[in-house]
Design an enzyme around this catalytic site. Sequence first.
Site: not given
Length: 704
Positions: A485, A510
């Site tokens: 990520h 998210e």
Amino acid sequence: MNKLLALFGVAGLLVSCNQQETVTLSVTSPGKINTIDFQLSANGELFYLISHNDKQIIDASSMSFDIKNQEPLKDNLKILGSEKKAVHKTWEMPWGEQREVVNAYNEMLVELEEDKAPHRKINLYFRAYDDGIGFRYEFLPQQGVDSLVITDENTEFQLTEDYMTWWIPGDWDIYEHLYNTTKISEIDATTKRNNPNLAQTYIPENAVNTPVTMRGNDGIHLSFHEANLTDYAGMTLKVDNKNLKLTSELVGSDRLGYKVKRALPFKTPWRTIQIADKATELIDSKLIVNLNEPNKIGDVSWFKPKKYVGIWWEMHIGKSTWDYAGSQDMNTFSKDLKPTGKHGATTENTKKYIDFAAKNGITGVLVEGWNTGWEHWIGFEDREGVFDFVTPYPDYNLEEINQYAKDRGVEIIMHHETSAAPRTYEQQLDTAYQLMHKLGIHSVKTGYVGKIIPKGEYHHGQWMVNHYRKVLETGAKYQVAINAHEPIKDTGIRRTYPNAIAREGLRGQEFNAWSADGGNPPEHLPIVAFTRMLAGPIDFTPGVFEIGLPTMEDNHISTTLAQQLALYVVVYSPVQMACDLPENYEGQPAFQFIRDVGVDWDQTVVLNGEVGDFVTIARKERETGDWFVGGITDENKREISIDFNFLDEGVTYEAVVYKDAEDAHYSTNPTAISIENMEINRETSLSLSLAEGGGFAISLIQKK
């Protein structure tokens, strides 16, 4: 099957620098679809042009480099020779969207030398595929010079019309921007500089990141990217709005003062253009992985594609925290940390996730916030030495948890947040991965939130590209697969290093939980499928069932429940998360699709789609031969018709169709879903109604 079909031959073309006319050399794809014309001008400058079905799509575009302490490499070149070859190979993905990949292209090598001192030599490689083109540069040895410092690469892409374009800004630090839809002439990336949702961002000029996808007036689609990004800076594309031209703009290093430094000889990454007559063919393309080298690390059977759950979403919606002490002014390394009671990664909580996974046939559990350091990880300039990647918090027993999971057929997925301090991570890489190897943990999610330390480096510069590669190589040494990520972009390196299983590299799920702009709009994922997904697997973390996000006051997810299911098929990854809280899945009939859906595919068929509007994809599972279909739409409701002629001949399937209910709507009634059972074979046709922000998912299990 891996057979070299032909070697066309070598032409020794000697052209002096005072020639009076342009020299043109050409190579055409095996199906006579795409042609690359290389031109050397009368004064020795380099140009190329590209045509698709005899229509010119890239006009004369120059190629040059600015090099520190040397004259620019741009003219006074002559051709020493050229050669062509045809290649037709088939290789097998150890995991992927399909089992076998055909790699068929015609290649042209052009050998060049300056006609004046210091007589530098450079080779150009052009490959013409039926689904696009690629070219790269090779810098050859120079007398008295052991390395080059590139201050600019000036590869041009001269467009022939004002394409409709789906783009994100050329940010040197992050790809987590919403996509924009404008003409080339209207791109202004500088307006995207102030983004309160991003922990790090740097947009120095009007440029876009790749892949960047375009559609022409006649429906032709182009996607510009790069392949095999190795020991080189990531490439953004600078936009000349007036002249409709893109130019390579490499990510630099303020600390070191250049873009790239390489020992001679070396090859650059491939500059790529995927070319398609319709949008769906972009997803079909395997150009990017084909331009990478074959598997270097050998057997990777130790990694198994999987679905997973984990301690992650509960932190994003405010139910628990990553940190143990919950106080920014506490000493991270103190043995007297006082727990707040909100820490998510506890032994007890992790066991609940493991039990849920085992009960539902899910084979992975991710645990974030398990290790010391979270009290001082963000918002601090000095983050060196903050995280310890082998020491758990006092309320998390790693060995006990790992054994508990193994006893239930579940594997822990490790988490390493580096806080963008890669030197700290590198110091512990071997120790951390040795621990994983000892415990039989074969995958890790890494993170790089924040501005890179040392100051002056960026996530997408050469220094960090090499760091990400070092992590992959170390992972391979200890049988660890990497899900990165805040990564460097995917450029197909998963072919060479199959332990590069997935990465983020986009604005993920998210953002729906906490972003100040209300989350991802309904068009986001129908754009992602034709842009970011062309680069490679995405860890998007689908599967939210509590779409209204009751713990967050103003945010909600702009999809229906049926679309959340469809994402397991549409957005490809060999590691797919069921990201919601276990309690939100209990008693939900729709969760059966997540239990059933595959993650490793024998075949993929893109049934329909338009960029930013909708897309439908069918995938056949490797182990079972069962099929799964997913379709999603943007903010517009629409009717989708499916012809199931892609199914296997003579097989009847027990189908379960999960679709939007009649009154479903992503903002007013997102969880309204209809579930229908039926039998389907390859003669079946089916019409489905997709709600605004909606979708559908179909499991097709072979009838016994």
